[in-house]
Design an enzyme around this catalytic site. Structure first.
Site, PDB file in Angstrom:
ATOM      1  N   GLU A  13       0.659  -1.276  -0.015  1.00 32.54           N
ATOM      2  CA  GLU A  13       0.113  -0.026   0.003  1.00 32.54           C
ATOM      3  C   GLU A  13       0.602   1.222  -0.092  1.00 32.54           C
ATOM      4  O   GLU A  13       0.207   2.311  -0.475  1.00 32.54           O
ATOM      5  CB  GLU A  13      -0.761  -0.107   1.009  1.00 32.54           C
ATOM      6  CG  GLU A  13      -1.926  -1.079   1.030  1.00 32.54           C
ATOM      7  CD  GLU A  13      -3.040  -1.414   2.237  1.00 32.54           C
ATOM      8  OE1 GLU A  13      -4.092  -1.800   1.950  1.00 32.54           O
ATOM      9  OE2 GLU A  13      -2.463  -1.178   3.174  1.00 32.54           O
ATOM     10  N   GLY A  79     -12.522  -4.266   1.393  1.00 28.62           N
ATOM     11  CA  GLY A  79     -13.682  -5.209   0.880  1.00 28.62           C
ATOM     12  C   GLY A  79     -14.776  -4.487   0.656  1.00 28.62           C
ATOM     13  O   GLY A  79     -15.361  -3.640   1.590  1.00 28.62           O
ATOM     14  N   MET A 173      -9.373  -2.862   8.165  1.00 26.73           N
ATOM     15  CA  MET A 173      -8.935  -3.395   9.585  1.00 26.73           C
ATOM     16  C   MET A 173      -8.140  -2.219  10.053  1.00 26.73           C
ATOM     17  O   MET A 173      -7.577  -2.595  11.260  1.00 26.73           O
ATOM     18  CB  MET A 173      -8.167  -4.661   9.096  1.00 26.73           C
ATOM     19  CG  MET A 173      -8.909  -5.734   8.793  1.00 26.73           C
ATOM     20  SD  MET A 173      -8.003  -7.449   8.288  1.00 26.73           S
ATOM     21  CE  MET A 173      -7.885  -7.830  10.127  1.00 26.73           C
ATOM     22  N   GLU A 174      -8.084  -1.081   9.624  1.00 28.59           N
ATOM     23  CA  GLU A 174      -7.267   0.101  10.233  1.00 28.59           C
ATOM     24  C   GLU A 174      -8.028   1.330  10.408  1.00 28.59           C
ATOM     25  O   GLU A 174      -7.546   2.241  11.331  1.00 28.59           O
ATOM     26  CB  GLU A 174      -5.999   0.295   9.516  1.00 28.59           C
ATOM     27  CG  GLU A 174      -5.185  -0.909   9.550  1.00 28.59           C
ATOM     28  CD  GLU A 174      -5.372  -1.782   8.262  1.00 28.59           C
ATOM     29  OE1 GLU A 174      -6.174  -1.515   7.272  1.00 28.59           O
ATOM     30  OE2 GLU A 174      -5.237  -2.958   8.513  1.00 28.59           O
ATOM     31  N   ASP A 197     -11.724  -6.838  -3.210  1.00 32.81           N
ATOM     32  CA  ASP A 197     -12.599  -8.123  -2.978  1.00 32.81           C
ATOM     33  C   ASP A 197     -13.964  -7.783  -2.266  1.00 32.81           C
ATOM     34  O   ASP A 197     -14.055  -6.642  -2.226  1.00 32.81           O
ATOM     35  CB  ASP A 197     -11.570  -8.970  -2.048  1.00 32.81           C
ATOM     36  CG  ASP A 197     -11.838  -8.579  -0.666  1.00 32.81           C
ATOM     37  OD1 ASP A 197     -10.674  -7.809  -0.315  1.00 32.81           O
ATOM     38  OD2 ASP A 197     -12.628  -8.608   0.324  1.00 32.81           O
TER      39      ASP A 197
END
Ligand code: ADE
Length: 232
Positions: A13, A79, A173-174, A197
């Site tokens: 990233e 996602g 997730m962050e 995804d």
């Protein structure tokens, strides 16, 4: 002059961003590498945190408290929850929530703890700049709630629950960790994600296939944001 933090969670990233910096200097602190440099005349500090809320909290705090950054831009992948978001599409968060924060046993809503808020808003001015950048590049930018948790979601039922409980369009997730840190320290922040995804049964395969290309789409946009912020 202002100093902009650019943060990701994974090497993929931030590498496209680090590769474009001049006067690059690296510093290791707290088990993270921080890349200090200049992009088109703008001072930046770039770092990836490692995956998840705890690591992201540490890195965001360091970027602000140790490196003196006064603006934080996050770049990465997510996602999709919304059916309208396809792989490679960009979404900016208007707010972030923690889908795995649960003290509902005490009568509180999901994502809430006392003295916190379920959904933390991102900086309106940075969002406005992002929309201008998108318009100038002819890109479509979706804006919506992004839900964060310490889970890689690869389950349609879980994803649908997160979507309906938090009115979220994407998950990762962050982001909410960065939101907690930046709002507490009063630093304007911006969260951008490109879809890798759809958080369903194919998610892990799609993630592996599209991480690099989607991360690059997000990173390229962030660099254009840096130009736009610098020229203001
Ligand atoms: N980041 C990208 N895809 C994700 C997923 N399915 N779950 C959590 N974080 C993600």
């Amino acid at each position: 002059m202002s100093k902009i933090a650019i943060m990701g969670a994974m090497p993929e990233e931030v590498e496209p961003i680090v590769a474009k910096l001049d006067n690059l200097q690296t510093m290791t602190y707290g088990a993270n590498t921080y890349y200090e440099g200049v992009y088109h005349g703008q001072e930046v500090v770039v770092a990836y945190s490692k995956i998840g809320k705890v690591f992201a909290t540490l890195t965001a705090t360091m970027l602000i408290e140790k490196f003196g950054c006064d603006t934080l831009l996050f770049s990465g992948v997510a996602g999709a929850i919304s059916d309208e978001l396809k792989i490679g599409d960009l979404i900016i968060a208007d707010g972030l929530c923690q889908h795995d924060l649960d003290i509902t046993a005490f009568g509180h809503p999901y994502g809430f703890v006392p003295e916190g808020e379920v959904c933390i808003p991102t900086d309106v001015n940075l969002r406005k700049i992002a929309k201008e950048v998108a318009a100038s590049k002819g890109l479509t930018l979706r804006e919506g709630v992004i839900a964060t948790g310490d889970q890689f979601v690869a389950n349609a039922e879980r994803k649908d629950w997160i979507g309906s409980e938090f009115k979220a369009d994407a998950l990762e997730m962050e982001g909410a960790s960065v939101a907690v840190v930046c709002s507490a320290l009063e630093v304007p922040f911006f969260i951008l994600r490109a879809i890798s995804d759809s958080a369903d049964m194919d998610a892990s395969f799609n993630f592996d296939e599209f991480l690099e290309s989607s991360a690059k789409i997000s990173a390229d946009f962030i660099l254009s944001m840096v130009d736009a912020i610098h020229s203001k």
